[in-house]
Structures are given as C-alpha cells and as structure tokens.
Design a protein around this motif. Structure first.
Motif, short mmCIF file in Angstrom:
data_model
loop_
_atom_site.label_atom_id
_atom_site.label_comp_id
_atom_site.label_asym_id
_atom_site.label_seq_id
_atom_site.Cartn_x
_atom_site.Cartn_y
_atom_site.Cartn_z
N ILE A 39 1.10 -3.05 12.18
CA ILE A 39 0.22 -3.85 11.32
C ILE A 39 0.67 -5.32 11.35
O ILE A 39 -0.16 -6.24 11.42
CB ILE A 39 0.24 -3.32 9.86
N VAL A 81 -4.49 -3.46 21.68
CA VAL A 81 -5.62 -2.72 21.09
C VAL A 81 -5.80 -1.38 21.79
O VAL A 81 -5.89 -0.33 21.15
CB VAL A 81 -6.92 -3.55 21.16
N PHE A 121 -10.40 -4.54 14.30
CA PHE A 121 -10.86 -5.63 13.45
C PHE A 121 -10.29 -6.96 13.97
O PHE A 121 -11.01 -7.96 14.10
CB PHE A 121 -10.43 -5.39 12.00
N THR A 122 -9.00 -6.96 14.28
CA THR A 122 -8.36 -8.18 14.77
C THR A 122 -8.96 -8.59 16.11
O THR A 122 -9.27 -9.77 16.34
CB THR A 122 -6.84 -7.94 14.95
N PRO A 173 5.67 1.99 11.48
CA PRO A 173 4.22 1.76 11.41
C PRO A 173 3.89 0.35 10.91
O PRO A 173 2.88 -0.22 11.31
CB PRO A 173 3.73 2.80 10.39
N THR A 208 -7.19 -1.64 12.15
CA THR A 208 -6.64 -3.00 12.06
C THR A 208 -6.73 -3.71 13.41
O THR A 208 -7.11 -4.88 13.49
CB THR A 208 -5.15 -2.93 11.63
N ALA A 209 -6.40 -2.97 14.47
CA ALA A 209 -6.39 -3.58 15.81
C ALA A 209 -7.80 -3.97 16.24
O ALA A 209 -8.03 -5.07 16.76
CB ALA A 209 -5.77 -2.61 16.81
N GLU A 228 -0.49 -6.97 14.61
CA GLU A 228 -1.93 -7.31 14.66
C GLU A 228 -2.23 -8.50 13.75
O GLU A 228 -2.99 -9.39 14.12
CB GLU A 228 -2.78 -6.10 14.23
N VAL A 236 0.84 -1.20 0.00
CA VAL A 236 0.00 0.00 0.00
C VAL A 236 0.88 1.25 0.00
O VAL A 236 0.63 2.20 -0.75
CB VAL A 236 -0.95 -0.02 1.22
N MET A 271 1.06 4.13 -2.87
CA MET A 271 0.84 5.54 -2.52
C MET A 271 1.97 6.41 -3.05
O MET A 271 1.80 7.60 -3.27
CB MET A 271 0.76 5.70 -1.00
N ILE A 309 -5.58 4.14 11.17
CA ILE A 309 -5.65 2.88 10.42
C ILE A 309 -5.07 1.74 11.27
O ILE A 309 -5.55 0.60 11.20
CB ILE A 309 -4.93 3.00 9.06
N TRP A 310 -4.10 2.05 12.12
CA TRP A 310 -3.64 1.01 13.07
C TRP A 310 -4.82 0.59 13.94
O TRP A 310 -5.01 -0.59 14.22
CB TRP A 310 -2.55 1.53 14.01
N VAL A 352 -3.02 0.96 21.04
CA VAL A 352 -3.17 1.55 19.71
C VAL A 352 -4.25 2.65 19.74
O VAL A 352 -4.11 3.70 19.11
CB VAL A 352 -3.48 0.46 18.66
N GLU A 380 -6.46 5.03 -7.14
CA GLU A 380 -5.25 4.61 -6.42
C GLU A 380 -5.16 5.25 -5.03
O GLU A 380 -4.11 5.68 -4.59
CB GLU A 380 -3.99 4.93 -7.23
N PRO A 386 -8.39 -1.56 2.59
CA PRO A 386 -7.44 -1.57 1.47
C PRO A 386 -8.02 -2.28 0.25
O PRO A 386 -7.77 -3.46 0.02
CB PRO A 386 -6.23 -2.33 2.05
N TRP A 393 -5.40 4.67 -1.15
CA TRP A 393 -5.27 3.56 -0.21
C TRP A 393 -5.27 4.10 1.20
O TRP A 393 -4.90 5.25 1.42
CB TRP A 393 -3.94 2.82 -0.46
N PRO A 394 -5.67 3.26 2.16
CA PRO A 394 -5.55 3.71 3.54
C PRO A 394 -4.09 3.96 3.89
O PRO A 394 -3.21 3.22 3.45
CB PRO A 394 -6.14 2.55 4.36
N ASN A 395 -3.86 4.98 4.66
CA ASN A 395 -2.50 5.34 5.01
C ASN A 395 -2.09 4.58 6.28
O ASN A 395 -2.50 4.95 7.39
CB ASN A 395 -2.42 6.86 5.23
N PHE A 396 -1.28 3.56 6.11
CA PHE A 396 -0.91 2.73 7.26
C PHE A 396 0.05 3.44 8.21
O PHE A 396 0.42 2.88 9.23
CB PHE A 396 -0.32 1.39 6.79
N ARG A 397 0.47 4.64 7.84
CA ARG A 397 1.29 5.41 8.79
C ARG A 397 0.41 6.10 9.83
O ARG A 397 0.91 6.63 10.81
CB ARG A 397 2.06 6.49 8.05
N LEU A 407 -3.88 -12.15 14.37
CA LEU A 407 -5.10 -12.54 13.64
C LEU A 407 -4.90 -13.89 12.93
O LEU A 407 -5.71 -14.81 13.09
CB LEU A 407 -5.46 -11.45 12.62
#
Lengths: 174, 470
Positions: free
Chosen positions: A105, B238, B170-171, A101, B167-168, A108, A81, A85, B163-164, B241, B153, B147, B155-159, A112
C-alpha cells in the motif's frame, strides 16, 4: 519608474532567434540591460539555454516530498485500518499492524502522491494555469519561434532595431 | 568506419518518418483527421455500440436474477469476468511500456504512436475496472471496498491481495490518465488556437494557458521524465499485484513464484498485439499514413516478437518447475490442462502464443495489413485464453477431488466479454476523435532532431553528432 514595454519578434527558425538573443545580450545598453527575455517555441530547445540563460527547475523537490508524503499516508492508512479492525476481528496471533502488506500500500501511494505532486510542481514551475498573453501568435505553436522581451522606453528603439536586423518576420508590441 | 556508422544512424533516423514534412502541415493533418475520419470509423463505432448495448442487456438480466445466471458457483467462482479483468489490465501495460520505457531510453520511434498507446492504457483500465464490479453478487455494496467510516466498523482488509489490487489499479488509472493529459498539454494549446465552438472552450480550459515559453518547456520536459520514471515501476507493480491475487493463495497452479514476471510478460505481449491492431485502425481511419509509418510498425512487430519470446520462456519455466517438483496437486492441474477437457484451448494458447508471432518476422506479413490485423487479433485471443487457462483448470482441479468441477463460459459471460471489446474500442475511438492521437509537438521535435544530426553530418561527416538532449 516608466512602464515597461513588451515586444515579441517572430522568427522562422531557432538559429535566427539565437543570433538575436546573443545580439541583445551583448548590445551596448547605456541604461540597464534588457529586463526579461523569453523564447516561445513549438518544441523545446534546450541548446538555447546557453544563450538565454539557464534557470533552475525545482520539480524534483515536489516529486520527492510528494512521494514521501504518499509513503507515510500509505502506512498510516493501512495501520489505522488494521488498528480499527483489531477491535472487531480476531487476529489469531497475527500482528495488529502487519508490515509486509503495508509495504504494498505504501508503494502504491508513494507513486500516486509523487505523480500528483510532480504535476502540481510542474504547474507551479511553469506558471500555469495562466491567462493567455496578449502578445501571442498561433504561429509559435506551428512553425515559428517567438522572442519575447520586456524593455524600458529608453531601450525600445535600440532593441527593436536589433530584432529587425536579425530578420524578424514580425514584431508585436504591447 | 565512423562515417559508415553515422550514415547508418542517419538512415535509421530518416526512415521512421519523412523528413521534409512542414511543421504547419503536421498541425493541419492531425487536426483535420479529427474533424473528418473515413466512413470506416463510423462503421466501427456503430458495431461497437451494438456490442455494448448487447452487454448492457445481458448484464441487466444478471442483475435481475443474480450471478447464478452467469453459472458462477463453487468451485468455479472466478470465471471469464476475472479473465477479462486480467486481460484488460494486461492490455493497458503496453501503453506505458511504449510511452515511458521508450521515452527514458530515448527511442525516437515511440513519438508518433505513444499518445494512442497511452490512450489505450487508460481505456483498457476503464474497461478492466468494470469487471470486479460486474462480478459482484451485490453490486450495490461496491463502495464497501473503500476505506470509508461506517457504524459497523467494517474496513477493507489491507492484508488481502484483492485490496492491494484495488489500490494498485486505482493508482494506475489515476496516474495513467494524468500522464496522458500531461503529455497532451502543448497539443491542446495548438488545438485551442484553431478550434471553434465547444471544442475551443474545452481546449482553452485544458491547455491551462500554455504558450510554449522556455520556462514552460523546461518544467514540462523535467516533469515528463519524472512521471515516466514513476509510471514504469507502477505498471510493473500493478500486474505483479494482480498476479498476487492468485499466487498468494494455495490453489494448485496458482501458487507459483514466477507468476509476477509471467503476468507482466503476458501483459506486455497482449498490449503490444493490441497496439498493432489500433495502429492499423488509426492509420487507415484517420489517414495517418505519413506518421504511423511502416518502419515504426516494423519495430513494433519486432518488439512484440521479443516480448513473446520472454513470455514463452516463462511458460517453459513455470511448467518445468512444476514437472521437476512433482507435487501431486500441481501435476494434477498440469495434466488437466494438457489432457483434460480444456486441453484444446490450452494447446492452442501454448502453440499459438509461441509460434504465431514468428509471422511478425516476415516483412511480407508486416506489410500486409489485413494479415497483420488478423494476426494481432489472434494474438489477443491467445492471450485471453491464457488468462482463462490460468483460472478454469486450477479451479476445476483443486486439492479435494469431491470439489472438482468444470465450467464453460455462459452466454451472459460471453456477451459481456464481447461487449467489453466494444466498450474499449468505443472509448478509444471517442478519445481519438476528441483529442489529437498523434503528438504534434513530439513529431516536430523528432524532425528537428533529425535535421540537427543531418546538418552536422553534412558539415563534417567524420565527426560524431552532438548528443541531443531529451
């Protein structure tokens, strides 16, 4: 080869089932020993593994490889990703694939994937899902202990006698 | 000396649950309770349904006219919705603590209550997950956080910590639901044998053909331990985060290194208070007096008190660090909290959150369920205020004086907040009506182990009992 018979004896407690297992293990079988023996109980009873025989559990391998896959997928997802970007967003001197970062991910997704792999490992190890056996009594989910054995026709009478001698409440056959 | 010690062990084990309950009776009690709860159950369900309907109406209004109706605007972009989100994620934590942490440490008293605690975790997460969505201006674009391939184009910004967080959460939701289901499989098989109609079909499918063979139990116990070992760090991560949503920004009052443990302690605190409330409701409405006993409630109250002390200490550390640092912006926020317009709420949160739990130390209060229920609800109110006090004063008093501004919760926000309590309780009550909320096989195991120890003590009171394998 003659078809094997299945029997399940119900006992009121673990001690009686334990004695029956020991007796079956040590009985003088002129033919082969009892093919297979299983304990069916409302609660786990690891102490009986000493007599029924310890069998290895391979669940940790599922957990380990699941977690590892999760970590790799987490890194690849975040990196892919970030890479995509790169073409549309000004990075301003920051790394295209940032490691700190990504670690969050990865962490987690390790958990999972590890959890799901453990679950599937459990299903695989426990032989689930399966059709319910015809030799099943709802009392083994309540307060009785079942001893399931698979015997040849030659062993049938001797085994049944042993099960009865150890105060089986009921013997089911199939 | 040894004999005295062992008698202590024996008495301690015996007091959690009555030792002479027949195993078949446990099945009957739990299964009967699901069929016929007291009328209070339906009264609570109806009350919660009213709250949920009110929240849906309020949200429809916001959906039609926009976020401005909730009075969300600069500088107060994060109002009670985000406070609710943190609060409900926090409530979810105690379920994992009780279930996973106490399982790993082999604490017997968790057995009768862990199922309802795990259910609380799942229901609280399902409530928490609604708030970031409710907080969106263009809710129909919520899938942009995923994602997914798209022509632009984007996308989620994983920085981004947000978004952390996604993800947390959801997990955590995924894993806690699986953990809850996994632990229920042997009980579902019990119910499969007894149920009729649609319930029979449901439990037959969900029990996966479980019969309780030694092979199944061996894998089950190992798997449960593995899942518990995963769930515990996950729960802590979690809320760490979630705290990163704040601590990674440079807003005064948020950019604090002790935020992750502070959030985790607060989460466990509110979760334990939530479990006390649900314990009392379950015990009464489902007639679980035999299983949800006073000694277990005593232990739960003491655990809540201990966590409260950790939370109080972290509060002290946070404010002391800022005070000794004397950063003018950070000090500005603290002064705003202490003497500003939010001061009554902040003081109630600090004083109430620190001193109200001292009541849990008194046996008379622990035995008075009405008082205990009120106390646990007050503790939850305090913990909700804590989340709001993290948000509102910091946003009101940022770096730039021209950007200062206060905000009080709007009517829509308050109705949706109350609705979230209704939604959570409704989900929980639906769960305990459909699935066994007390783990039957774990209670049997507990009784079996009690007997195991007692028998050995009777045979040789001076010898240590054999360790019972988990």
């Amino acid at each position: 080869m003659a078809k094997n018979l299945e029997m399940m004896a119900l006992y009121s407690d673990f001690e009686e089932a334990r004695e029956a297992i020991i007796a079956l293990k040590t009985m003088d079988m002129r033919s082969d020993a009892v093919e297979e023996m299983r304990l069916v109980s409302p609660v786990p009873h690891p102490e009986l593994e000493d007599v029924i025989g310890t069998k290895p559990v391979f669940l940790q391998r599922f957990t380990f490889f699941g977690g590892l896959t999760g970590a790799i997928c987490g890194f690849l997802l975040a990196a892919a990703v970030a890479q995509s970007m790169f073409t549309v967003q000004v990075q301003g001197g920051k790394p295209v694939i940032p490691i700190p970062p990504n670690l969050v991910i990865m962490y987690e997704l390790t958990i999972l994937f590890g959890v799901w792999a453990t679950f599937f490992g459990f299903l695989f190890g426990a032989g689930l899902p399966t059709r319910q056996s015809k030799l099943y009594s709802h009392t083994v989910a309540e307060d009785q202990v079942g001893l399931w054995v698979e015997v040849t026709a030659a062993q049938y009478e001797a085994v049944k006698k042993v099960l009865k001698e150890h105060r089986a409440l009921e013997i089911m056959e199939h | 000396m040894q004999g005295k010690f062992l008698r202590g062990v024996k008495n301690n084990m015996e007091e959690d649950i009555r030792k002479d309950i027949a195993w078949a009776q446990i099945n009957k009690d739990v299964l009967d309770s699901m069929e016929s709860p007291r009328k209070t159950y339906w009264v609570i369900v109806a009350s919660c349904a009213v709250l949920v309907v009110a929240a849906i109406i309020a949200y429809s209004f916001q959906y039609r006219y926009g976020l401005g109706e909730a009075k969300l605007n600069r500088p107060q972009m994060w109002g009670p919705y985000i406070a609710n989100f943190i609060f409900w994620v926090g409530v979810s934590h105690a379920g994992t603590l009780l279930s996973a942490a106490l399982f790993i440490t082999n604490s017997e008293w968790r057995r009768p209550i862990y199922r309802s605690a795990e259910a609380m975790t799942t229901c609280a997460l399902m409530t928490a997950g609604l708030f970031p969505i409710l907080h969106l201006g263009r809710v129909w674009d919520v899938y942009w956080t995923m994602p997914l391939w798209n022509q632009r184009e984007l996308w989620p910004n994983f920085r981004s910590p947000l978004i952390w967080d996604l993800t947390a959460i959801f997990t955590y939701l995924n894993c806690s639901m699986l953990f809850l289901y996994y632990g229920m499989i042997p009980d579902l098989a019990i119910y499969r044998d007894k149920a009729r109609g649609w319930r029979k079909k449901l439990y037959t499918a969900m029990a996966l053909g479980w019969t309780g063979t030694d092979r199944q139990w061996r894998n089950f116990r190992k798997g449960y331990l593995m899942l518990a070992c995963f769930l515990l760090p996950l729960a802590i991560s979690v809320h760490s985060v979630v705290s990163a949503d704040f601590a990674m920004s440079n807003v005064p009052g948020w950019h604090i290194t002790s935020f992750p443990p502070y959030f985790v302690a607060g989460a466990l605190y509110s979760g334990c208070a939530g479990i006390i409330s649900l314990f009392i409701i379950l015990r009464y409405t489902f007639r679980f007096e035999e299983y949800l006993t006073q000694p277990i409630l005593d232990k739960l109250c003491k655990l809540t008190f201990a966590i409260c002390m950790v939370w109080s200490y972290l509060n002290l550390v946070e404010y002391a660090s800022v005070f000794y640092g004397q950063d003018m912006y950070e000090m500005g926020v603290i002064k705003e909290k202490m003497y500003g317009v939010y001061a009554p709420f902040w003081w109630f949160m600090i004083v109430g959150g620190t001193f109200l739990p001292f009541g849990l130390l008194f046996p008379a209060i622990r035995k008075n369920y009405t008082v205990l229920m009120i106390l646990s609800l007050l503790l939850n109110l305090v913990m909700w205020l804590e989340r709001w006090m993290i948000l509102a004063p910091s946003l009101a008093h940022g770096h730039e004086p021209y950007g200062w501004g206060y905000k009080w919760p709007s009517a829509i926000e308050m109705i949706i907040t109350l609705g979230s309590f209704g939604w959570f309780t409704l989900l929980f009550l639906a769960f305990v009506k459909i699935f066994p909320s007390v783990s039957m096989y774990e209670i049997k195991e507990m009784l079996f182990e009690h007997r195991h120890v007692s028998d050995r003590l009777v045979r040789d009171p001076r010898s240590h009992p054999e360790p019972v394998k988990p």
